[in-house]
Design a protein around this motif. Structure first.
Motif, mmCIF file in Angstrom:
data_model
loop_
_atom_site.group_PDB
_atom_site.id
_atom_site.type_symbol
_atom_site.label_atom_id
_atom_site.label_comp_id
_atom_site.label_asym_id
_atom_site.label_seq_id
_atom_site.Cartn_x
_atom_site.Cartn_y
_atom_site.Cartn_z
ATOM 1 N N PRO A 271 0.812 -1.227 0.000
ATOM 2 C CA PRO A 271 0.000 0.000 0.000
ATOM 3 C C PRO A 271 0.849 1.282 0.000
ATOM 4 O O PRO A 271 0.438 2.299 -0.570
ATOM 5 C CB PRO A 271 -0.840 -0.099 1.284
ATOM 6 C CG PRO A 271 -0.234 -1.189 2.094
ATOM 7 C CD PRO A 271 0.489 -2.099 1.160
ATOM 8 N N LEU A 272 2.031 1.220 0.610
ATOM 9 C CA LEU A 272 2.885 2.416 0.644
ATOM 10 C C LEU A 272 3.448 2.748 -0.738
ATOM 11 O O LEU A 272 3.813 3.886 -1.018
ATOM 12 C CB LEU A 272 4.039 2.242 1.647
ATOM 13 C CG LEU A 272 3.644 2.043 3.114
ATOM 14 C CD1 LEU A 272 4.896 1.978 3.988
ATOM 15 C CD2 LEU A 272 2.732 3.173 3.591
ATOM 16 N N LEU A 273 3.508 1.727 -1.619
ATOM 17 C CA LEU A 273 3.991 1.958 -2.984
ATOM 18 C C LEU A 273 2.899 2.548 -3.864
ATOM 19 O O LEU A 273 3.162 3.076 -4.933
ATOM 20 C CB LEU A 273 4.514 0.660 -3.604
ATOM 21 C CG LEU A 273 5.706 -0.007 -2.908
ATOM 22 C CD1 LEU A 273 6.100 -1.288 -3.627
ATOM 23 C CD2 LEU A 273 6.900 0.935 -2.803
ATOM 24 N N GLU A 274 1.664 2.442 -3.411
ATOM 25 C CA GLU A 274 0.526 2.951 -4.185
ATOM 26 C C GLU A 274 0.224 4.407 -3.866
ATOM 27 O O GLU A 274 -0.305 5.137 -4.690
ATOM 28 C CB GLU A 274 -0.741 2.140 -3.902
ATOM 29 C CG GLU A 274 -0.663 0.665 -4.288
ATOM 30 C CD GLU A 274 -0.403 0.453 -5.776
ATOM 31 O OE1 GLU A 274 -0.779 1.346 -6.564
ATOM 32 O OE2 GLU A 274 0.186 -0.583 -6.132
ATOM 33 N N ARG A 275 0.525 4.813 -2.647
ATOM 34 C CA ARG A 275 0.035 6.136 -2.248
ATOM 35 C C ARG A 275 0.917 7.278 -2.752
ATOM 36 O O ARG A 275 2.058 7.089 -3.158
ATOM 37 C CB ARG A 275 -0.166 6.233 -0.736
ATOM 38 C CG ARG A 275 1.062 6.008 0.100
ATOM 39 C CD ARG A 275 0.769 6.328 1.549
ATOM 40 N NE ARG A 275 0.655 7.788 1.730
ATOM 41 C CZ ARG A 275 0.820 8.384 2.898
ATOM 42 N NH1 ARG A 275 1.074 7.685 3.975
ATOM 43 N NH2 ARG A 275 0.726 9.705 2.986
#
Ligand code: C2E
Ligand code: CA
Ligand code: CA
Ligand code: CA
Length: 278
Positions: A271-275
């Motif tokens: 998720p941190l790579l998406e935000r």
């Protein structure tokens, strides 16, 4: 007075013995820990200042020992380095991190950069290049996704063929960064002599950067010099929006720090790579 002196002497010797014992104990625990599940990796995103997107992650080693509890890397890595276990541990780090990163690349982050810390002792080991190749082959991660973080201390090691080894790594397509820049015995000639792609400004420069004019000037100058040399710049230890605003103003490319995220377990990375960090 004589007695006091003697007591003081005893105090110091027992202190020294205690420290030596603690060191030996840690060394024993470290040796036994290799190959067990006591080690794991945490990852911290590296954020592109302009786009607000994570462009990579740094793998950071964690050790949780049943006897000693969670030992911070600043305490156990120097120890593992002295007794040589860092070679086995470092190999495990390479293998695990490349495997994790391969999954993130496959999930759509084709350009993700995986940054791995390499200690001087590990680098000096004759098997190092082989370990890197093996980790890439086993994981299927492309060398283009891998960046090895090297400290200035490593460039000062006995190994006469530092240049050759670094060149072999870059010839494979691996990127190299100089870590903790500005601490220790920084010599600007390293930047010219060795094939670095990235320069990481040490976290200590962020502390008081906005209050202390001298520090501000140093950071600005390092960023300007690095980009002049065609290097990417990463600022470590960014904790506040004010620091980030200043780094943006002086054209620093990438930032890393608690402002975006603490180092987290692999499962929390997707998720941190998406935000978008804004
Ligand atoms: P480093 O390579 O300079 O890694 C950055 C350190 O700064 C990490 O500490 C990270 O958690 C911390 N950090 C990141 N952002 C912030 C921030 O905003 N504020 C503050 N106060 N700290 C921040 P960590 O994980 O405790 O690692 C300490 C050192 O241990 C690393 O420093 C590195 O030199 C070494 N290390 C960690 N993992 C490995 C490894 O796998 N192999 C080797 N050889 N060394 C490692
Ligand atoms: Ca590092
Ligand atoms: Ca660093
Ligand atoms: Ca550091």
């Amino acid at each position: 007075a004589k007695l006091a002196g003697r007591n003081r002497f005893c105090f110091f010797t027992s202190r020294m013995n205690e420290e030596a014992e603690a060191r030996l104990r840690m060394e024993g625990e470290l040796r036994r820990a290799v190959g067990t599940d006591q080690f794991h990796l945490a990852y911290q995103p590296l954020v592109d200042v302009k786009s607000g997107r994570a462009v990579g992650v740094e793998a950071l080693l964690r050790w949780s020992n049943p006897e000693l509890g969670n030992v911070p890397p600043d305490r156990f890595i120097p120890q593992a380095e002295t007794c040589g276990v860092i070679v086995a541990i470092g190999r495990m780090v390479l293998e695990t991190a490349c495997r994790d990163a391969r999954r993130w690349v496959d999930a759509g982050h084709a350009d993700l950069r995986l940054c791995i810390n390499v200690s001087p002792r590990q680098f000096q080991d004759a098997g190092f290049l082989g370990h890197v190749r093996a980790a890439l082959a086993a994981s299927g991660l492309s060398p283009a996704n891998l960046e090895l973080e090297i400290t200035e201390g490593l460039l000062l090691t006995e190994r006469g063929d530092v240049d050759v080894l670094l060149r072999a790594l870059t010839d494979m397509g691996i990127q190299l960064s100089i870590d903790d820049f500005g601490t220790g015995y920084s010599s600007l000639s390293y930047l010219e002599r060795f094939p670095f792609d990235t320069l990481k400004i040490d976290r200590s420069f962020m502390i008081g950067m906005l209050e202390r004019q001298e520090r501000k000037v140093l950071v600005e100058t390092i960023v300007a010099m690095a980009s002049g040399l065609g290097l990417k710049v990463i600022a470590e230890g960014v904790e506040t929006v004010e620091q980030l605003a200043h780094l943006t103003a002086i054209n620093c490319d990438i930032a890393q720090g608690y402002l975006f995220s603490r180092p987290v377990p692999a499962t929390e990375i997707p998720p941190l790579l998406e935000r978008v960090y804004r």
